[in-house]
Design a protein around this motif. Sequence first.
Motif, mmCIF file in Angstrom:
data_model
loop_
_atom_site.group_PDB
_atom_site.id
_atom_site.type_symbol
_atom_site.label_atom_id
_atom_site.label_comp_id
_atom_site.label_asym_id
_atom_site.label_seq_id
_atom_site.Cartn_x
_atom_site.Cartn_y
_atom_site.Cartn_z
ATOM 1 N N THR A 30 -67.608 27.799 -27.233
ATOM 2 C CA THR A 30 -67.484 26.353 -27.089
ATOM 3 C C THR A 30 -66.908 25.741 -28.358
ATOM 4 O O THR A 30 -66.736 24.517 -28.432
ATOM 5 N N GLU A 31 -66.607 26.566 -29.353
ATOM 6 C CA GLU A 31 -66.068 26.075 -30.613
ATOM 7 C C GLU A 31 -64.539 26.007 -30.546
ATOM 8 O O GLU A 31 -63.896 26.904 -30.002
ATOM 9 N N ARG A 83 -60.711 10.223 -21.955
ATOM 10 C CA ARG A 83 -62.060 9.763 -22.327
ATOM 11 C C ARG A 83 -62.303 8.348 -21.814
ATOM 12 O O ARG A 83 -63.369 8.049 -21.253
ATOM 13 N N ALA A 96 -62.363 17.023 -35.002
ATOM 14 C CA ALA A 96 -62.177 16.052 -33.932
ATOM 15 C C ALA A 96 -60.847 15.355 -34.173
ATOM 16 O O ALA A 96 -60.338 15.325 -35.291
ATOM 17 N N GLU A 151 -66.562 17.999 -39.459
ATOM 18 C CA GLU A 151 -66.492 18.232 -38.024
ATOM 19 C C GLU A 151 -65.056 18.094 -37.526
ATOM 20 O O GLU A 151 -64.340 17.151 -37.883
ATOM 21 N N GLU A 211 -69.070 13.428 -30.497
ATOM 22 C CA GLU A 211 -69.140 13.495 -29.043
ATOM 23 C C GLU A 211 -68.611 14.846 -28.575
ATOM 24 O O GLU A 211 -67.449 15.167 -28.839
ATOM 25 N N PRO A 212 -69.409 15.630 -27.896
ATOM 26 C CA PRO A 212 -68.883 16.897 -27.362
ATOM 27 C C PRO A 212 -67.756 16.639 -26.366
ATOM 28 O O PRO A 212 -67.790 15.672 -25.605
ATOM 29 N N ALA A 213 -66.746 17.474 -26.382
ATOM 30 C CA ALA A 213 -65.655 17.356 -25.408
ATOM 31 C C ALA A 213 -66.193 17.640 -24.014
ATOM 32 O O ALA A 213 -66.981 18.566 -23.810
ATOM 33 N N THR A 214 -65.774 16.846 -23.034
ATOM 34 C CA THR A 214 -66.122 17.115 -21.644
ATOM 35 C C THR A 214 -65.042 17.994 -21.019
ATOM 36 O O THR A 214 -63.944 18.144 -21.567
ATOM 37 N N SER A 227 -59.382 26.438 -26.653
ATOM 38 C CA SER A 227 -60.733 25.888 -26.647
ATOM 39 C C SER A 227 -60.638 24.477 -27.217
ATOM 40 O O SER A 227 -60.172 24.285 -28.340
ATOM 41 N N PRO A 251 -62.993 18.337 -29.799
ATOM 42 C CA PRO A 251 -63.557 17.060 -29.338
ATOM 43 C C PRO A 251 -62.612 15.898 -29.616
ATOM 44 O O PRO A 251 -61.933 15.869 -30.645
ATOM 45 N N THR A 310 -64.933 24.112 -21.619
ATOM 46 C CA THR A 310 -63.805 23.506 -22.336
ATOM 47 C C THR A 310 -62.772 24.536 -22.787
ATOM 48 O O THR A 310 -61.941 24.249 -23.637
#
Length: 281
Positions: free
Chosen positions: A136-137, A40, A4, A2, A175-178, A167, A170, A219
Amino acid sequence: MELAFFTSDDGENLVATDLAVSSWGSDHLHGVAVSGAMARALEQRIEAEGRTDLHPARYTADLFRPAGRAPMTFTTDVVRVGPRLALIDVVAHQEGRAVARASALFLKPTGSTEGEVWSPGGHPSPPPEDVAPPTTEPHVPFLHSDAGWSQDFREHQNASRKTSWNSAVPVVAGEPATAFQAAAAIADGASLVTNWGTRGVEHINTDITLTLVRRPAGTEIGLQAVDRLEQDGIAVGTASVFDREGPLGTIVLTSLANARRTVDLGKEQWEDDGRRTTSGA
Protein backbone atom coordinates in the motif's frame (compact mmCIF):
# COMPACT_ATOMS: atom_id res chain seq x y z
CA MET A 1 8.32 13.62 5.02
CA GLU A 2 5.00 12.06 4.00
CA LEU A 3 4.65 11.50 0.27
CA ALA A 4 1.64 13.30 -1.23
CA PHE A 5 0.86 15.55 -4.18
CA PHE A 6 -0.78 18.32 -2.12
CA THR A 7 -1.07 19.70 1.38
CA SER A 8 -4.16 21.39 2.80
CA ASP A 9 -4.97 23.30 5.96
CA ASP A 10 -8.73 23.23 5.44
CA GLY A 11 -9.27 20.17 3.26
CA GLU A 12 -10.44 22.29 0.33
CA ASN A 13 -7.63 24.58 -0.83
CA LEU A 14 -4.78 22.39 -2.06
CA VAL A 15 -1.14 23.47 -2.28
CA ALA A 16 1.13 21.40 -4.51
CA THR A 17 4.22 19.68 -3.17
CA ASP A 18 7.40 19.09 -5.17
CA LEU A 19 6.09 15.60 -5.93
CA ALA A 20 3.30 17.13 -8.07
CA VAL A 21 5.74 18.98 -10.34
CA SER A 22 5.97 17.64 -13.88
CA SER A 23 8.99 16.99 -16.06
CA TRP A 24 7.62 19.56 -18.53
CA GLY A 25 8.66 22.48 -16.29
CA SER A 26 9.44 23.54 -12.71
CA ASP A 27 6.10 25.42 -12.37
CA HIS A 28 4.00 22.86 -14.23
CA LEU A 29 2.01 20.23 -12.32
CA HIS A 30 1.66 16.80 -13.92
CA GLY A 31 -1.68 15.33 -14.83
CA VAL A 32 -1.42 12.53 -12.26
CA ALA A 33 -1.67 15.08 -9.43
CA VAL A 34 -4.34 17.25 -11.07
CA SER A 35 -6.48 14.28 -12.09
CA GLY A 36 -6.23 12.72 -8.64
CA ALA A 37 -7.27 16.00 -7.02
CA MET A 38 -10.35 16.32 -9.24
CA ALA A 39 -11.30 12.69 -8.54
CA ARG A 40 -11.06 13.48 -4.83
CA ALA A 41 -13.46 16.42 -5.23
CA LEU A 42 -15.92 14.27 -7.20
CA GLU A 43 -15.75 11.50 -4.63
CA GLN A 44 -16.37 13.96 -1.80
CA ARG A 45 -19.45 15.30 -3.61
CA ILE A 46 -21.02 11.88 -4.27
CA GLU A 47 -20.46 11.02 -0.62
CA ALA A 48 -22.10 14.31 0.40
CA GLU A 49 -25.09 13.29 -1.71
CA GLY A 50 -25.35 10.12 0.38
CA ARG A 51 -24.99 7.81 -2.61
CA THR A 52 -22.50 5.25 -1.36
CA ASP A 53 -24.46 2.63 -3.36
CA LEU A 54 -23.06 4.02 -6.63
CA HIS A 55 -19.67 3.09 -8.07
CA PRO A 56 -17.51 5.21 -10.42
CA ALA A 57 -17.92 3.83 -13.94
CA ARG A 58 -16.64 6.60 -16.20
CA TYR A 59 -14.30 9.51 -15.48
CA THR A 60 -13.36 12.11 -18.09
CA ALA A 61 -10.85 14.92 -17.50
CA ASP A 62 -9.86 17.82 -19.74
CA LEU A 63 -6.40 19.24 -18.98
CA PHE A 64 -6.81 22.42 -21.01
CA ARG A 65 -4.43 24.82 -19.22
CA PRO A 66 -1.08 24.17 -17.49
CA ALA A 67 -1.62 23.97 -13.74
CA GLY A 68 1.06 25.73 -11.67
CA ARG A 69 2.14 25.93 -8.03
CA ALA A 70 -0.62 28.36 -6.97
CA PRO A 71 -3.26 27.02 -4.52
CA MET A 72 -5.95 24.98 -6.25
CA THR A 73 -9.66 25.09 -5.45
CA PHE A 74 -12.60 23.10 -6.83
CA THR A 75 -16.26 23.66 -7.63
CA THR A 76 -18.59 20.72 -8.17
CA ASP A 77 -22.00 20.54 -9.78
CA VAL A 78 -24.50 17.70 -9.64
CA VAL A 79 -25.85 17.35 -13.17
CA ARG A 80 -28.20 14.46 -12.42
CA VAL A 81 -28.91 12.03 -9.62
CA GLY A 82 -31.28 9.14 -10.21
CA PRO A 83 -32.04 5.72 -8.72
CA ARG A 84 -29.28 4.00 -10.72
CA LEU A 85 -26.85 6.79 -11.63
CA ALA A 86 -25.32 10.13 -10.77
CA LEU A 87 -23.41 12.53 -13.02
CA ILE A 88 -21.17 15.10 -11.35
CA ASP A 89 -18.88 17.76 -12.81
CA VAL A 90 -15.87 19.46 -11.23
CA VAL A 91 -13.71 22.43 -12.25
CA ALA A 92 -10.23 23.07 -10.83
CA HIS A 93 -9.30 26.74 -10.34
CA GLN A 94 -6.04 28.59 -9.74
CA GLU A 95 -5.75 32.34 -9.27
CA GLY A 96 -9.32 32.93 -10.37
CA ARG A 97 -9.27 30.94 -13.61
CA ALA A 98 -10.15 27.39 -14.56
CA VAL A 99 -7.22 25.10 -15.37
CA ALA A 100 -8.94 21.71 -15.72
CA ARG A 101 -12.33 20.08 -15.52
CA ALA A 102 -13.70 16.58 -15.12
CA SER A 103 -16.94 14.66 -14.92
CA ALA A 104 -17.75 11.33 -13.39
CA LEU A 105 -20.59 8.93 -14.02
CA PHE A 106 -21.47 6.80 -11.01
CA LEU A 107 -23.65 3.71 -11.56
CA LYS A 108 -25.45 1.28 -9.29
CA PRO A 109 -24.22 -2.33 -9.63
CA THR A 110 -26.88 -4.95 -10.36
CA GLY A 111 -26.94 -8.60 -11.34
CA SER A 112 -25.32 -9.55 -14.64
CA THR A 113 -27.34 -10.89 -17.56
CA GLU A 114 -27.16 -14.53 -18.62
CA GLY A 115 -26.55 -14.16 -22.35
CA GLU A 116 -23.13 -14.86 -23.82
CA VAL A 117 -21.22 -11.88 -25.28
CA TRP A 118 -17.79 -11.75 -26.93
CA SER A 119 -14.85 -10.56 -24.88
CA PRO A 120 -11.13 -10.73 -25.67
CA GLY A 121 -8.92 -13.36 -24.14
CA GLY A 122 -5.51 -12.84 -22.64
CA HIS A 123 -5.44 -10.02 -20.12
CA PRO A 124 -2.34 -8.24 -18.76
CA SER A 125 -1.01 -9.20 -15.36
CA PRO A 126 1.10 -7.54 -12.66
CA PRO A 127 4.82 -8.22 -12.28
CA PRO A 128 5.65 -11.41 -10.36
CA GLU A 129 5.31 -10.87 -6.63
CA ASP A 130 9.01 -11.55 -6.08
CA VAL A 131 9.65 -8.52 -8.31
CA ALA A 132 6.83 -6.27 -7.03
CA PRO A 133 5.46 -7.53 -3.70
CA PRO A 134 1.90 -6.36 -2.84
CA THR A 135 2.01 -3.05 -0.99
CA THR A 136 0.00 0.00 0.00
CA GLU A 137 3.10 2.21 0.01
CA PRO A 138 3.85 4.48 -2.99
CA HIS A 139 6.79 3.44 -5.12
CA VAL A 140 8.47 4.22 -8.43
CA PRO A 141 6.42 2.49 -11.15
CA PHE A 142 7.57 -0.89 -12.40
CA LEU A 143 7.82 -0.82 -16.18
CA HIS A 144 7.78 -3.55 -18.79
CA SER A 145 9.00 -3.41 -22.38
CA ASP A 146 11.32 -5.59 -24.46
CA ALA A 147 13.75 -5.04 -21.58
CA GLY A 148 11.53 -6.94 -19.12
CA TRP A 149 10.29 -5.63 -15.76
CA SER A 150 12.29 -3.00 -13.87
CA GLN A 151 12.00 0.39 -12.16
CA ASP A 152 14.86 1.85 -14.21
CA PHE A 153 13.27 4.21 -16.75
CA ARG A 154 16.49 4.32 -18.75
CA GLU A 155 16.02 0.67 -19.74
CA HIS A 156 12.64 1.29 -21.39
CA GLN A 157 13.28 4.16 -23.79
CA ASN A 158 12.50 2.06 -26.84
CA ALA A 159 9.74 1.50 -29.38
CA SER A 160 8.28 -1.65 -27.83
CA ARG A 161 4.89 -2.10 -26.17
CA LYS A 162 4.86 -0.86 -22.60
CA THR A 163 3.14 -1.85 -19.38
CA SER A 164 3.34 -0.06 -16.03
CA TRP A 165 2.57 -1.21 -12.49
CA ASN A 166 1.88 1.58 -10.02
CA SER A 167 1.13 2.10 -6.35
CA ALA A 168 -0.75 5.36 -5.86
CA VAL A 169 0.63 8.40 -4.08
CA PRO A 170 -1.95 10.00 -1.74
CA VAL A 171 -3.53 13.10 -3.24
CA VAL A 172 -3.47 15.08 0.03
CA ALA A 173 -1.08 14.63 2.93
CA GLY A 174 -2.80 12.98 5.88
CA GLU A 175 -5.47 11.32 3.73
CA PRO A 176 -5.02 7.75 2.49
CA ALA A 177 -5.55 7.40 -1.26
CA THR A 178 -8.87 5.79 -2.17
CA ALA A 179 -9.24 3.23 -4.95
CA PHE A 180 -11.04 5.72 -7.22
CA GLN A 181 -8.46 8.45 -6.60
CA ALA A 182 -5.72 5.94 -7.36
CA ALA A 183 -7.30 4.89 -10.66
CA ALA A 184 -8.07 8.44 -11.79
CA ALA A 185 -4.59 9.70 -10.93
CA ILE A 186 -2.70 6.76 -12.44
CA ALA A 187 -4.90 7.01 -15.57
CA ASP A 188 -2.81 10.00 -16.65
CA GLY A 189 0.09 7.54 -16.86
CA ALA A 190 -1.53 6.06 -19.96
CA SER A 191 0.40 8.75 -21.80
CA LEU A 192 3.59 7.11 -20.58
CA VAL A 193 2.71 3.64 -21.87
CA THR A 194 1.26 4.87 -25.18
CA ASN A 195 3.44 7.89 -26.04
CA TRP A 196 6.90 6.87 -24.83
CA GLY A 197 9.28 5.97 -27.65
CA THR A 198 12.92 6.00 -28.62
CA ARG A 199 13.34 9.77 -28.08
CA GLY A 200 11.36 9.99 -24.86
CA VAL A 201 7.82 11.36 -24.45
CA GLU A 202 7.26 13.78 -27.35
CA HIS A 203 3.50 14.28 -26.83
CA ILE A 204 1.52 15.97 -24.07
CA ASN A 205 -1.92 14.58 -23.32
CA THR A 206 -4.89 16.92 -23.27
CA ASP A 207 -7.53 14.67 -21.76
CA ILE A 208 -8.24 11.36 -20.04
CA THR A 209 -11.25 9.05 -20.26
CA LEU A 210 -11.21 6.19 -17.76
CA THR A 211 -13.87 3.48 -17.64
CA LEU A 212 -14.25 1.03 -14.75
CA VAL A 213 -16.49 -2.02 -14.36
CA ARG A 214 -15.66 -2.25 -10.65
CA ARG A 215 -13.68 -0.47 -7.99
CA PRO A 216 -9.99 -1.37 -7.94
CA ALA A 217 -8.95 -3.81 -5.24
CA GLY A 218 -6.72 -1.34 -3.44
CA THR A 219 -4.41 1.33 -4.80
CA GLU A 220 -2.13 -0.79 -7.01
CA ILE A 221 -3.04 -0.24 -10.67
CA GLY A 222 -1.54 -1.56 -13.91
CA LEU A 223 -1.72 -0.03 -17.39
CA GLN A 224 -0.86 -1.69 -20.71
CA ALA A 225 -0.80 -0.08 -24.14
CA VAL A 226 -3.50 -1.53 -26.40
CA ASP A 227 -3.54 0.75 -29.42
CA ARG A 228 -2.09 4.02 -30.74
CA LEU A 229 -2.83 6.13 -33.80
CA GLU A 230 -1.17 9.37 -34.89
CA GLN A 231 -1.48 11.81 -37.77
CA ASP A 232 -0.33 15.42 -38.14
CA GLY A 233 0.79 15.61 -34.53
CA ILE A 234 -2.49 14.40 -33.00
CA ALA A 235 -2.26 11.03 -31.26
CA VAL A 236 -4.93 8.79 -29.74
CA GLY A 237 -3.80 6.11 -27.30
CA THR A 238 -5.74 3.31 -25.62
CA ALA A 239 -4.63 1.36 -22.58
CA SER A 240 -6.11 -1.45 -20.54
CA VAL A 241 -6.45 -1.07 -16.76
CA PHE A 242 -5.95 -3.98 -14.37
CA ASP A 243 -5.14 -4.85 -10.78
CA ARG A 244 -4.12 -8.00 -8.92
CA GLU A 245 -7.65 -9.41 -9.32
CA GLY A 246 -7.83 -8.93 -13.11
CA PRO A 247 -9.02 -6.44 -15.73
CA LEU A 248 -10.82 -3.26 -14.61
CA GLY A 249 -11.50 -1.16 -17.69
CA THR A 250 -9.85 1.03 -20.29
CA ILE A 251 -8.30 4.45 -20.80
CA VAL A 252 -8.44 6.57 -23.94
CA LEU A 253 -6.47 9.80 -24.24
CA THR A 254 -5.63 12.29 -26.94
CA SER A 255 -2.27 14.03 -27.18
CA LEU A 256 -0.54 16.81 -29.08
CA ALA A 257 3.00 16.63 -30.45
CA ASN A 258 5.34 18.57 -28.15
CA ALA A 259 8.72 17.70 -29.65
CA ARG A 260 10.38 21.00 -28.70
CA ARG A 261 9.88 20.12 -25.02
CA THR A 262 10.50 16.38 -25.08
CA VAL A 263 10.74 14.58 -21.75
CA ASP A 264 13.86 12.43 -22.18
CA LEU A 265 13.27 9.54 -19.78
CA GLY A 266 16.50 7.92 -20.90
CA LYS A 267 18.30 10.44 -18.70
CA GLU A 268 16.09 10.41 -15.63
CA GLN A 269 15.69 8.11 -12.68
CA TRP A 270 13.46 8.31 -9.60
CA GLU A 271 13.66 7.01 -6.05
CA ASP A 272 10.72 5.81 -3.96
CA ASP A 273 11.06 8.88 -1.71
CA GLY A 274 10.31 11.14 -4.67
CA ARG A 275 13.87 12.22 -5.48
CA ARG A 276 14.74 12.54 -9.18
CA THR A 277 18.20 12.37 -10.68
CA THR A 278 19.26 13.30 -14.21
CA SER A 279 22.24 11.82 -15.98
CA GLY A 280 24.17 13.17 -18.94
CA ALA A 281 23.78 9.91 -20.83
